[in-house]
Scaffold this motif. Structure first.
Motif, short mmCIF file in Angstrom:
data_model
loop_
_atom_site.label_atom_id
_atom_site.label_comp_id
_atom_site.label_asym_id
_atom_site.label_seq_id
_atom_site.Cartn_x
_atom_site.Cartn_y
_atom_site.Cartn_z
N GLY A 80 0.79 -1.22 0.00
CA GLY A 80 0.00 0.00 0.00
C GLY A 80 0.82 1.26 0.00
O GLY A 80 0.37 2.31 -0.49
N ALA A 81 2.06 1.19 0.52
CA ALA A 81 2.89 2.39 0.60
C ALA A 81 3.62 2.69 -0.70
O ALA A 81 3.78 3.85 -1.08
CB ALA A 81 3.90 2.24 1.74
N VAL A 85 4.08 -4.72 -6.37
CA VAL A 85 3.39 -5.99 -6.15
C VAL A 85 4.22 -6.87 -5.23
O VAL A 85 5.46 -6.77 -5.17
CB VAL A 85 3.10 -6.72 -7.48
CG1 VAL A 85 2.09 -5.96 -8.31
CG2 VAL A 85 4.38 -6.99 -8.27
N GLN A 86 3.55 -7.76 -4.52
CA GLN A 86 4.18 -8.63 -3.54
C GLN A 86 3.33 -9.88 -3.40
O GLN A 86 2.28 -10.01 -4.03
CB GLN A 86 4.30 -7.92 -2.19
CG GLN A 86 2.95 -7.52 -1.60
CD GLN A 86 3.06 -6.65 -0.36
OE1 GLN A 86 4.08 -6.02 -0.12
NE2 GLN A 86 1.99 -6.60 0.43
N VAL A 87 3.79 -10.81 -2.57
CA VAL A 87 2.98 -11.98 -2.23
C VAL A 87 2.47 -11.80 -0.81
O VAL A 87 3.26 -11.62 0.12
CB VAL A 87 3.79 -13.28 -2.34
CG1 VAL A 87 2.97 -14.47 -1.83
CG2 VAL A 87 4.21 -13.54 -3.79
N ASP A 88 1.17 -11.83 -0.65
CA ASP A 88 0.56 -11.78 0.67
C ASP A 88 0.32 -13.20 1.15
O ASP A 88 -0.44 -13.96 0.52
CB ASP A 88 -0.76 -11.01 0.63
CG ASP A 88 -0.57 -9.53 0.33
OD1 ASP A 88 0.53 -9.01 0.62
OD2 ASP A 88 -1.51 -8.90 -0.19
#
Length: 440
Positions: A80-81, A85-88
């Motif tokens: 969010g910051a 993209v990332q893996v949650d």
């Protein structure tokens, strides 16, 4: 009547135990990977066991494999910051489908080529590959003869082909009931420390190479620009025998098996396409950097650790010289080391790596990827090794995978796509070359 598939069940399989929560940062190589799912298929012959690929066994072992590979049970997310993209790691699970098809295995193996029809038949449908999508889809299709097709569709932003093979080998080992502590050949645990491929700090950052493979391709200057990249292709699977591979390597001193085979394919593609002698043709490849970095990445590194490379020549140079010339060109495209990979990671830090050009390639070019060494026997779930494995789909024309051929020791399988009008001539030219190898 075309074969049909009936979906029997569709559910979500969650990890068998509680797994770590939080988010996993993705490297620039993960961000630069093709944004989408990679569909692969594994064909298994029936072995007479009444429990052959029983859904509860496959599903239960998948749940346990997701404990070790817990990111695959998560969802594609966004920081969010930063908007990166990332893996949650949510533990929500992987999609698991069972289906029944009126193909028999031998019929399927005669007719199968990677294409949309086969992908839609054997691989579960996937959503748009954007947050918050699931990362792993699995389908077990039971065939008329008792055989099985296992299909996986894994989000490419999470891992490359080597990582996907690592997951499958671990899953298969669990299904077989192997004791990981007692088995010296058990798969190593996965490593999710993607910051090992982080860009260097500002003052140390150094882009030493041009990296054209990560930039938009200019319009071809000689080849008709109207015959550019296209989603329309014909695909084929061609097997080279152990003797043919050996004879080809003898004509390419110092070249690896992959480079020698790619050299022959590249040369034959130029001939089949009837490229003008002055036309530039570029060979693109993807190189696994795990063991080439200094220090090397951990053996279980699960993310994307491949870099795009390329080399160009004129069609006249390729066709007019012995095969060893093309093999030396292939060597130039596949011999990069740590400095090249670090330069690329640093370069990607300065561009929008999440929105790089990911279209196809001009019809003058070829993209070659090695799946050689991804041992099929390690995909044995307890009922025997696959009779075939390969991609379920080719993304565009001008793509070739080189892999070990199942059930044929020392042989190689070439899975390739070309323009529909080029494929017949390529088959003819390539068959002539193979015949000449057999008489050496």
């Amino acid at each position: 009547m075309a074969p049909t598939v009936k979906v029997l069940t569709s559910e979500v399989v969650v990890p068998a135990e509680e797994t770590p929560a939080g988010s996993i940062w993705l490297s620039n190589l993960d961000l630069a990977a093709r944004r989408g799912y990679t569909p692969t298929v594994y064909f298994f012959r029936p072995n007479g066991d009444p429990g052959f690929f029983a859904a509860d066994v496959v599903k239960g072992s998948l749940a346990r494999a997701l404990v070790a590979f817990y990111p695959l049970a998560g969802r594609f997310g966004v920081d969010g910051a930063t908007g990166r993209v990332q893996v949650d790691c949510t533990g929500e699970g992987a999609v698991f489908v069972t289906a029944r098809c009126d193909y028999a295995l031998d019929e399927l193996m005669r007719e199968f080529v990677p294409c949309r029809q086969m992908r839609d038949l054997l691989v579960p449908p996937t959503p748009a590959p954007n947050p918050p999508c699931a990362l792993l889809f699995v389908q077990v299709t039971y065939l008329r003869c008792g055989g099985v097709v296992l299909a996986l569709s894994m989000h490419h932003s999470v891992c490359d082909a080597r990582g996907a093979a690592h997951f499958l080998e671990t899953w298969a080992s669990i299904a077989r009931g192997d004791d990981a502590d007692a088995n010296a050949n058990a798969p190593v645990p996965p490593c999710f420390d993607y910051r090992l491929l982080a860009a260097r700090p500002g003052p140390a950052r150094a882009v030493l190479y041009d990296h054209p493979e990560y930039k938009p391709e200019p319009e071809p200057a000689v080849v008709d620009a109207g015959a550019g990249a296209s989603d329309d292709y014909a695909s084929a699977i061609i097997v080279m025998s152990k003797a043919q591979v050996g004879a080809l390597r003898a004509r390419c001193p110092g070249a690896s098996t992959f480079r020698a085979v790619v050299a022959l394919v590249w040369q034959c593609v130029c001939r089949a396409r009837a490229l003008p002698p002055e036309a530039e043709t570029r060979l693109y490849s993807m190189i696994d950097m795990r063991s080439r970095l200094d220090p090397p990445l951990p053996p279980g590194y699960f993310g994307n650790a491949v870099v795009r490379t390329s080399v160009s020549a004129t069609a006249g140079e390729l066709v007019g010289n012995p095969i060893g010339y093309a093999a030396r060109c292939a060597l130039a495209a596949t011999s990069q080391g740590d400095d090249y990979a670090r330069s690329l990671v640093d370069y990607l830090e300065g561009v929008d790596a999440m929105n790089l050009p990911r279209s196809g390639i001009s019809r003058a070019h070829l993209r070659a990827i090695s799946w050689v060494g991804m041992s099929l026997y390690k995909a044995d779930f307890g009922w025997g090794a696959p009779a075939f494995m390969g991609p379920a789909l080719m993304y565009y024309s001008g793509f070739v995978y080189v892999m070990n051929a199942a059930e044929k020791e020392g042989a190689l399988a070439l899975v390739l796509s070309l323009e529909p009008e080029t494929m017949p001539e390529f088959r003819k030219v390539f068959a002539e070359e193979l015949a000449s190898l057999e008489v050496l």
